[in-house]
Design a protein around this motif. Structure first.
Motif, short mmCIF file in Angstrom:
data_model
loop_
_atom_site.label_atom_id
_atom_site.label_comp_id
_atom_site.label_asym_id
_atom_site.label_seq_id
_atom_site.Cartn_x
_atom_site.Cartn_y
_atom_site.Cartn_z
N GLY A 60 51.08 41.79 28.27
CA GLY A 60 50.02 41.03 28.13
C GLY A 60 50.90 39.66 28.56
O GLY A 60 51.24 39.11 28.42
N ALA A 116 46.74 48.73 24.61
CA ALA A 116 46.26 47.45 25.09
C ALA A 116 45.02 46.69 24.50
O ALA A 116 44.68 45.46 24.04
N SER A 117 44.73 47.55 23.17
CA SER A 117 43.61 46.64 22.15
C SER A 117 43.72 45.91 21.34
O SER A 117 43.30 44.80 21.29
N ILE A 157 43.75 42.88 24.90
CA ILE A 157 42.56 42.47 26.05
C ILE A 157 41.47 41.19 26.03
O ILE A 157 40.80 40.10 26.34
N GLU A 158 41.20 41.19 24.09
CA GLU A 158 40.64 39.65 23.76
C GLU A 158 41.74 38.29 24.56
O GLU A 158 40.73 37.44 24.67
N LYS A 174 43.93 39.99 30.70
CA LYS A 174 43.02 41.54 31.46
C LYS A 174 44.68 42.01 32.41
O LYS A 174 44.96 42.77 33.18
N LYS A 228 45.40 45.26 35.85
CA LYS A 228 44.07 44.62 35.40
C LYS A 228 43.37 45.82 34.18
O LYS A 228 43.78 46.59 34.87
N LEU A 229 43.14 45.08 33.24
CA LEU A 229 42.82 46.22 32.27
C LEU A 229 41.48 46.46 32.70
O LEU A 229 40.01 45.51 32.79
N LEU A 250 38.86 47.45 30.85
CA LEU A 250 38.81 47.81 29.02
C LEU A 250 38.09 46.27 28.38
O LEU A 250 38.75 45.34 28.88
N GLU A 251 36.73 46.52 27.74
CA GLU A 251 36.09 45.94 27.30
C GLU A 251 35.99 45.87 25.62
O GLU A 251 36.38 47.08 25.27
N LEU A 252 36.33 44.56 24.75
CA LEU A 252 36.68 44.71 23.74
C LEU A 252 35.39 45.32 22.73
O LEU A 252 36.02 46.06 21.68
#
Ligand code: F6R
Length: 611
Positions: free
Chosen positions: A183, A195-196, A199-200, A203, A237-238, A240-242
């Motif tokens: 990241g 990526a978990s 992502i916070e 991205k 670019k990820l 994915l949302e939190l």
């Protein structure tokens, strides 16, 4: 299989790494640890879940701006404090975490023992770390160079991440065969197995490829190959949302994911299926349609639940496309000497996209000239990148270790691929084609309807929680669902369960049937219905306890079964997407009734990156 998190930058590394490890705990949870680097290098590790590590560190000095963390799924050496990662090198100068297996570790270990090294753990990781340190000593070189030299000798799969006490501004990582994401923040860098944990914070990510080495400082990322040549990082670019990786009010990820299925199937169909116009849009299929329609044979490669989806697909492809299909366990296929012809198409199915057996099976087939079509959930994963073409399942992150929503999304994608090929080949008539599209369109809503039975399934499940065994039976499209139902039960509740084709039971398993054995029939209304009714009679005649998954309007089976669970009626070809739902809930509630950790069943891990 083993989760990796690392950080370098202005933030406090420990809380960030700890949070990341909790997010990655689905990958392995028998021990965990962190190494934190300021002026000194501190390594803390603990057998058990991440929460136990956290508890053991209360009151300890955890201040640091660079650190690495690991959650383990044991391969070499039992779960223990000693075998937990990070490992320290003999001099105490280096610390390393590792995901994967070093196959020639025994040879390397012997060489090191002869040089006077001794080992604190039973792991292959500690061997590799000391091998690196030894190279550094002998060659008088920097850590980066030593890692490069070491990895040229290593046989196996790995992601490794290292800290060096003498260089607190640098983290070094390398990958072959296990996943690694970087990241990119503002003046900071993150590293993780997926990526978990990232992502916070950002991205922007870079997926590290096999045989690449990453040299990370707070404000600099250098990627190199093992030949020491620089590689330009490809920043993505990820998407994915939190919220997608949190429990959202559900008690467990597994339950959340079971309940997400109406949306995940819908997401999978969205933008692809236009039932009214009779159109399916899938670029991965369209761009390769000649290859697919002219395939002499399809070989489906997968493991576990994805393999069960492959079995359903076998029935669908043969029925609709008239192409012969073989479904292979990746772990067997990769070690056989399989016959692959030019016109063969391989369909590789994987939720994680990182399953080691599936990856190697694909590589083997690719070497022999096969065309690879990936059906994968995790965007940017290794299998997605290895495939010539593919279709994502768009089920969102699946965190519960037992696969649920990935299965139904895989079925939706595989059905659309089959329908598209059948249309091209003209092996399906227009009326049936339009009917199947219209029915497929209704599946998300019917899945929602099926989930309404959750409370009654919960009550019913408690009656089976004390059983030691269960037999799952199905025919036709529902045969693989019986296998999947049995797999869910054994994973989640540790009850021994077998899945069988219903008609095959008389060739052996019927010997198990007595008044104590629950026999779960997957018996929705289809062309085999009368036959499965006869099979139910055969079980009843031997006093077996019949539980059945049936269509809502079935009037016959309720009179014969001790318990039943209903799903809305649909075309038999699409039925598995619905008939599996009560079985997922059944397993979940039995697991809960038995007090099992359903999100993290013992001995399992989500992403099986070892062979
Ligand atoms: C079962 C389960 C496993 C996976 C298998 C393949 O609930 O989760 O059997 O299905 O390990 O994993 P993927 O699909 O990630 O290749």
């Amino acid at each position: 299989m083993c989760g990796i998190v690392a950080y370098i930058g202005p933030r406090e590394a420990y809380p960030l790494i700890l949070k990341g490890l909790k997010r990655l705990e689905y990958r392995g949870y028998d021990s965990s640890g962190v190494a934190l680097l300021n002026d000194d290098l501190r390594v803390y590790k603990k057998k058990g879940k991440v929460a136990e590590l956290e508890e053991s560190l209360v009151g300890q000095d955890v201040h640091a701006h660079a650190g690495i963390g690991h959650t383990r799924w044991a391969t070499h050496g039992e779960p223990s404090d000693r075998n937990a990662h990070p490992h320290s090198s003999a001099s105490g100068r280096l610390a390393m975490i590792h995901n994967g297996i070093i196959e020639n570790y025994a040879q390397l270990k012997n060489e090191l023992i002869k040089k006077g090294y001794s080992f604190q753990s039973d792991t292959d990781t500690e061997v590799l770390l000391n091998f690196v340190e030894d190279i550094q000593k002998n060659n008088n070189c920097g850590l980066e160079e030593a890692v490069r030299i070491a990895l040229r000798r290593v046989v196996g799969a790995y992601v490794i991440v290292l800290l060096d006490k003498d260089h607190p501004d640098t983290i070094i990582a390398a990958r072959k065969g296990s996943p690694l994401v970087i990241g990119i923040g503002k003046g900071e860098h993150f590293l993780a197995s997926d990526a978990s944990p990232i992502i916070e914070y950002t991205k922007e990510v870079v997926y590290v490829n096999d045989y690449e080495l990453a040299i990370l400082k707070a404000d600099e990322l250098i990627l190199k190959n093992l030949g020491n040549e620089k590689i330009t990082p490809f920043i993505q670019k990820l998407d994915l949302e939190l919220a997608a990786i949190e429990k959202g009010g559900f008690e467990h990820f597994m339950l959340k994911e079971i309940f997400e299925q109406p949306e995940t199937i819908f997401d999978c169909l969205r933008g692809r299926l236009d039932a009214e116009k009779g159109i399916i849009t899938m670029a991965g299929v369209e761009n390769n349609i000649e290859k697919l329609r002219n395939a002499d044979r399809m070989i489906i490669i997968a493991c576990g639940t994805s393999w069960h989806a492959g079995l359903v697909a076998e029935y669908i492809f043969e029925e609709l496309c008239r192409i012969p299909v073989e479904v292979e366990y990746a772990s067997e296929f990769r070690y056989r000497n399989p016959v692959i012809h030019n016109g063969d198409v391989i369909i590789a199915i994987s939720q994680s996209g990182e399953t080691a057996d599936t990856i190697v099976a694909i590589e083997k087939a690719k070497e022999q000239g096969a065309f690879i079509m990936g059906v994968v959930n995790v965007v940017g994963s290794s299998i997605a990148r290895l495939s010539h073409a593919g279709a994502y399942t768009h089920a969102g992150p699946e965190i519960g270790v037992a696969s649920t929503k990935a299965f139904t999304a895989q079925l939706a994608v595989l059905t659309m691929i089959a329908l598209k090929i059948a249309k091209e080949k003209d092996t399906i008539d227009q009326t049936r084609y339009m009917h199947l599209l219209a029915e497929l369109h209704t599946i998300p809503e019917k899945a929602r309807e099926a989930l309404k039975a959750a409370d009654s399934i919960k009550k019913l499940a408690s009656r089976y929680a004390n059983d030691a065994n269960a037999l799952y039976l199905g025919r036709g499209y529902n045969f693989p669902v019986a296998l999947e139902g049995a797999l869910k039960l054994k994973e989640i509740s540790y009850i021994h369960a077998e899945g069988y084709p219903a008609a095959e039971m008389k060739h052996g398993p019927i010997a198990l049937v007595d008044e104590t054995l629950p026999v779960i029939f997957v018996a929705t209304r289809d062309s085999y219905h009368d036959k499965i009714v006869s099979n139910i009679q055969e079980i009843r005649a031997r006093k077996g306890r019949v539980v059945a998954v049936i269509s809502q309007d079935d009037e016959v089976i309720p009179k014969m079964a001790e318990d039943y669970m209903t799903v809305p009626e649909t075309d038999e070809l699409l039925a598995p997407m619905l008939s599996v739902i009560p079985l997922q809930l059944f397993a979940y509630y039995i697991g809960i009734a038995k007090g099992c950790d359903v999100d993290k069943p013992r001995n399992l891990a989500k992403s099986v990156t070892v062979e």
